[in-house]
Design a protein around this motif. Structure first.
Motif, short mmCIF file in Angstrom:
data_model
loop_
_atom_site.label_atom_id
_atom_site.label_comp_id
_atom_site.label_asym_id
_atom_site.label_seq_id
_atom_site.Cartn_x
_atom_site.Cartn_y
_atom_site.Cartn_z
N GLN A 37 45.60 45.63 36.11
CA GLN A 37 45.84 44.95 37.39
C GLN A 37 45.07 43.63 37.53
N LYS A 38 43.77 43.67 37.38
CA LYS A 38 42.95 42.50 37.73
C LYS A 38 43.24 41.28 36.87
N PRO A 39 43.16 41.36 35.53
CA PRO A 39 43.41 40.15 34.72
C PRO A 39 44.83 39.63 34.87
N VAL A 40 45.81 40.53 35.02
CA VAL A 40 47.20 40.10 35.18
C VAL A 40 47.39 39.35 36.48
N ARG A 41 46.80 39.86 37.55
CA ARG A 41 46.95 39.20 38.86
C ARG A 41 46.25 37.84 38.87
N ILE A 42 45.10 37.75 38.22
CA ILE A 42 44.41 36.45 38.14
C ILE A 42 45.24 35.45 37.36
N ALA A 43 45.77 35.88 36.20
CA ALA A 43 46.60 34.99 35.37
C ALA A 43 47.87 34.59 36.12
#
Length: 272
Positions: free
Chosen positions: A67-73
């Motif tokens: 969730q976190k890295p994908v949403r940031i990217a």
């Protein structure tokens, strides 16, 4: 209509026509590249996005990834792409408001930005959808009218228009003036084709339709509308080449470059 309105911006209208006017046949590469991207949108993106039942691009990508890295990217990618669109749109809108109402360019840009923020904040997706619908109708109607006026000068015969362009500027009907290397042509075509399928403001439209069938139907209609639009810009490009002339257009390009630099300086000051 909203999908078509999202894609048929002033940048594509003026940009494609300008490329054709200055480079002839090679300007068609951009029209075809953008248009070919829409079947990819329909078959690979529209239906799967809608079937997932998610509401944002980040929700879709994060469905099977962390969730976190994908949403940031996703957020960074969306903001970067939209920023380039926003700069071009704000420059054009600022010049238009300046021309119509006599405001200073900087003030015109601020006014347009405030109006955009107001209708998005208070109207949400419904407001943006209706804005895009109205824009699509106006832009397509204006393009049709201009194309009719251009063709009227040549007896409503596109062949006569192309013949006049070829007579005035040798070689404009042959490819190779803008992209001559085959690898460059392939690279450009792929970037235009797959780039269209990844535009954030296009993807977000598929979260607002009721089902996958409506998503497919929307893309079908949008592809037809955009196809007609780009065919007409091809007519306008050659019309500008013959009736206005490359020299006059190149002088206008220098003015646009100067305006872009002014906008960059203004943006730097605002950011500071």
């Amino acid at each position: 209509l909203a999908l078509a309105g999202d894609f048929m911006s002033a940048a594509s209208f003026l940009g494609i026509a300008g490329l054709v006017a200055l480079n002839g046949f090679d300007g068609l590469i951009y029209s075809i590249g953008f248009l070919v991207g829409w079947p990819i949108v329909m078959f690979l993106i529209a239906e799967p996005l809608r079937n997932l039942g998610k509401y944002t691009f980040a929700d879709v990508v994060a469905f099977r990834l962390q969730q976190k890295p994908v949403r940031i990217a996703s957020a960074i990618g969306t903001l970067v792409v939209i920023s380039f669109y926003l700069i071009a749109q704000m420059v054009g809108a600022g010049e238009l408001i300046k021309l119509l109402f006599g405001f200073d360019y900087e003030l015109a840009v601020v006014i347009v930005g405030c109006v955009m923020m107001a209708y998005v904040i208070f109207g949400g997706m419904i407001a943006t959808t209706w804005v895009q619908i109205i824009k699509a109708v106006l832009l397509l109607g204006g393009t049709v009218l201009l194309a009719i006026l251009v063709l009227a000068r040549f007896g409503f015969n596109p062949i006569a228009l192309f013949a006049a362009a070829s007579e005035k500027y040798t070689g404009v009907l042959a490819p190779g003036k803008l992209v001559s290397n085959p690898l460059d042509a392939i690279s450009l075509g792929m970037s235009l084709m797959f780039g269209t399928a990844g535009l954030p403001h296009i993807l977000m439209r598929f979260y607002t339709v009721p089902d996958a069938k409506a998503a497919r139907l929307s893309v079908t209609y949008a592809t037809a509308i955009i196809g007609v639009f780009y065919l007409l810009t091809f007519i306008l490009g050659f019309g500008a080449m013959v009736l206005v002339g490359k020299d006059a257009i190149e002088k206008l390009v220098l003015v646009v470059i100067w305006l872009r630099r002014c906008w960059q300086n203004f943006s730097a000051v605002m950011l500071y």
